[in-house]
Design a protein around this motif. Sequence first.
Motif, mmCIF file in Angstrom:
data_model
loop_
_atom_site.group_PDB
_atom_site.id
_atom_site.type_symbol
_atom_site.label_atom_id
_atom_site.label_comp_id
_atom_site.label_asym_id
_atom_site.label_seq_id
_atom_site.Cartn_x
_atom_site.Cartn_y
_atom_site.Cartn_z
ATOM 1 N N SER A 171 25.932 33.399 8.246
ATOM 2 C CA SER A 171 25.695 32.009 8.635
ATOM 3 C C SER A 171 26.916 31.135 8.345
ATOM 4 O O SER A 171 27.048 30.049 8.898
ATOM 5 C CB SER A 171 24.476 31.460 7.903
ATOM 6 N N GLY A 195 25.287 27.661 11.716
ATOM 7 C CA GLY A 195 24.947 28.616 10.672
ATOM 8 C C GLY A 195 23.634 28.267 10.009
ATOM 9 O O GLY A 195 22.807 29.142 9.728
ATOM 10 N N PHE A 199 20.671 29.392 11.964
ATOM 11 C CA PHE A 199 20.422 30.828 11.782
ATOM 12 C C PHE A 199 19.629 31.075 10.499
ATOM 13 O O PHE A 199 18.648 31.826 10.493
ATOM 14 C CB PHE A 199 21.759 31.569 11.753
#
Lengths: 201, 205, 439, 324
Positions: free
Chosen positions: D30, D201, D204
């Motif tokens: 991430s 990120g 995610f």
Amino acid sequence: MNLSVRMVVVLTAVGLISGGLLSVVNLLTAERIELNRLKEIEDAITQVVPGTVSSQKLYEEDKFTVYASKDASGQELGYAVYASGTGFQDIIVLMFGTDPAIETINSLTILEQKETPGLGAKITDQQAFLRYWKGKDIRQPLTLRKPAVGSPEELGATEVNTITGATISSDKVMGVVNLSLERLRQIKQEGKLASGDGHVN
Amino acid sequence: MSTKSLSAEYLKGLWDENPVFRQLLGMCPVLAVTNAVINGIAMGLAASFVLILSSVVVASIKKLIPTQVRIASYIVVIATFVTVADRFMAAYFPPISKALGPYIPLIVVNCIILGRQEAFSSRNSVGRSFIDALGMSTGFVLALLVLSSIREILGAGTFLGMQVMGSWFKPWIIMILPAGAFITLGILLGIALLVEQKTRERRAS
Amino acid sequence: MQKKTFHHGIHPPEHKHFTETKKLEPLPAPDKVFIPLHQHFGAPAKPLVKKGDEVLLGQKIGKSPVLFSASVHSSVSGKVLSVDGYAHPLGKPVTTVTVSNDGEDRLAPETQGHENPFSLSAEDIRARVKEAGIVGLGGAAFPAAVKLNPPKDKAVDTVIINGCECEPMLTADHRIMLEYPDDVIQGAELVRIATGAQRIIVGIEDNKLDVYKQLRQRDYAFPVEISLLKTKYPQGAEKNLIAALLKREVPRGGLPFDVGVVVQNVGTAKAVWDAVAHGKPLYERALTVSGSGIAEPKNLMVRIGTPFQAVIDHCGGLKEQSNLVVMGGPMMGLTQWTTQVPVIKGTSGILVWSEEKPAREYNCIGCARCVGHCPMGLVPTQLMKFIKYDALADAESAGILDCVECGSCQYSCPARIPLVHWLRLGKNKIISEKRKKSA
Amino acid sequence: MTDTGFLLRSSPHLKARDSVPKIMYAVVISLMPAMAASFYFFRLKALAVYLICLAGCLATEAVFLRVRKKPMSSLWDGSAVITALLLAMTLPPDLSWDIVLIGSVIAIALGKQVFGGLGNNIFNPALVGRAFLQVAFPVAMTTWSPPATLVIDTVTYATPLGNLKFQGALAQGTLTPLSDLFWGNTGGCLGETSSLALLLGAAFLLFRKTIDWRIPAGAILALGAFTGIFWLTSPQEYASPLFHFLAGGFILGAFFMAPDMVTSPITPTGAWIYASGIGLMVGLIRLFGGFPEGVMFSILFMNTFVPIINRYTRPRILGQRRGT
């Protein structure tokens, strides 16, 4: 001997001996300590008003003292102002000198400070900060140049360079100086700066 | 009454009963004034002066003092010597006196000093108390010296004001701040415990 | 349609496809059965037979000495070979009656049914259930007669029939509901009569839609409600099932009675019907044999006392590399050190698979998954630390005794900490300390 | 009966697939977009900082594992890598290599291993390393250079928050535009400039449920409410909440540091308290403190309260009467 009487006697005796000892120590050291204190101020005055031979306390109030500094012939060279104010972390005590007309600042020195070492503590640093004050025009309030510039020539007549990364500490010093200057002019107008009647150091 | 040999009486203060690393006493000056070696030594000597003289005095007058007022008496004795030290420093070493600030007067409440009077001098002979105080003082000075050396070298790159690190070195300013005192002391205490543990293991095996 | 469920819990892979379409098939009784006298929650039964005695199928061979116990019956007709200690799936050896099977299944004369069971009084139903030695067949083996006898001050209004079978891999309950729906519902009605409740709710998870549809289509002469639940583990745990279906919470340390509920497993309901209507004691049960270590996974009707080995042999035997034999489901089942242990009343499944060396354990990294999944609202990792450092009082005040050992925490733990083991250890320590104090 | 070689152990016998290293490497993944952004904006300088951090952290971790006789496999559980990356992301791009190295060693040694290694540390190790550097080398840690994408002929360059606090940027109208903050075209720590990369990120991590969504949510709400009140009462004097979200290290802190599992609460209520504490502290420091930025101190400050928060915010046990 009765216990409580003994207690009183012993404590009194211990206290008396201690007191006696301490008064002797005080006699031996008091003068030196006072001298140390005066010397510190004298040194500072000599530093902020170059050429000072003697100085005289003209005016004193809480956290604000004005000294007149004179050369060998008794000619007044200017004023040395002892002042303090809140810094970033603790009190900043400083001294600066002006000409007799209060138009230019001679020099500035920091007597006490507890600013962040490496950052705010640079207010005591000649290269980083103090050199920018010499000869500034104080008829107008001084200002800080942010962000700092590379050389003193780039600064205006009333501008002082900021310490890189220590804007707050620079600002606090500037505040103390400007306030003190204002007060200095005020008491001068009120005629409280007449020299000659004070105590000569 | 202690029955140790006189040399053991002295040496215990260096490690086994080191006031700082083993007894965790007198932490306030240890943390506050060790940002420079000169301050550390000055504080150590001042405290030693007070400790040794108080111990001798207390040991010699212990029989005269009723138990009920013993702490008060000790404190008066200690405070007297602290004031002597304070005035003396102010008169002859003004810069150090200024740097140490309130910590010289605060020696009065340093637990090492009152602790030794209560634990040792009040029940041992004058000579033995002197040796004990000397040992404790040495231990205290050593501890301050170690701590202040680490802090000054890392925090300023100097030792006793002399440059010891190369020009490549960037001072770790945190080391001369209070935070650095705690970090250094913590690491030193950890090492002291580790050494102690290893010695005990070696003795046991 | 709104599917009901409870808070938290997990959804492990179900692995039910091995057996869910396989019909329950009766396993022929083996030559010898090993019937332990202690197969239930409570005190062990007292033996009624001795070596050399002739016994009949369904004959009582162990008598329950107190209320919290259950009688034990012979699952074959034949001769008693011994009454002695024998390996038991719960661990320690237990007094076990070994009977050699004469293969004739001669019925004991006392196994008499009743023509119209619904006309029986609550008292009669309870007596027959107790006589038949019925225990909860979900796995805990709690004596059913006790559950049918609510305390006077606790009015029961609802009977819940637990058709969740939330444990992965097990499908025996699924098959019972599919193949014997009438027996289950009629048994539930008998439970309702015995407890004086007003209604029956059958809870079924949505991975058994065929059962749900089948049960919905039927007409019932009594107040039956078929309820669909979202598939989640441990929905079959009594307190969670009650919370899911009724939004009622059983008080801490309390029983379903406290919120007017009695929960019975579908297998138990069928056993109640068999006992009351046909006079058949609990001498056989349905179970699932599954797992990758079994050649032919099956659902079987197995006589109590049949050694695991005989059951496994019937399913094609063990695959060679298998090293894990579990009685019960994969989440709460018990590992077995031998396949000679007998099937008992609480054996809901026999699972075999092979496992590689377990992954290493890490320190707890505080991911809080155990907290997010605990169906009881506990903080397992904190409890684990309390136990580790012997802070029993802290563990107790943090609710360790509410743990039902469902394993949701350990299942979801990325650090592979044996949380259930720690919690069980803590519970045992606290309980044994309490016993010491009261003694 | 003889030993049959069957495993004996306590239930449960099933395991979810996630493991500590998987979680750790998910966080590493991430961080990739933000790392890429820092390479783009700060070029090779960024690469050097990342590599030194990785080397310093892994070496220190290895030394401690060896001395403490712990399994060497822990070196690759990913936690030291995360510490290294997060530390690198919070450093100014021009920091010299020796300072970076000191920070990495301190982060692992004093931030993590002295407490007993992974899982036992009280403070976020990367932030411990950064805090140490911040106090030890205040000048180096506050000297910024502009990103390579900006053509400016100054050596030093103020961060957007520094501009706001010390240069009176709001009054002069020289506040860094939000779009620059969003894309990352501005000065600041290596990994904090590009909000877009960080949010990718973060998305995610949230999708994978690696981090507790309550922590970024709580921090955002608290900072938004705090700065929002001042902004609404006096917009000429205070910057907008959106500026505060995007400027400085807030996104990096709220999504990648505050939710660090080890040093954040494990109870849902606790997460809200902890996160809103962080948001409020950030607001307080930025608006009224001596520093332009306060994310690091806020997180470290709230880290200290985690054990007590955990203790007093236990969830309600099923069947427990409310208020007992």
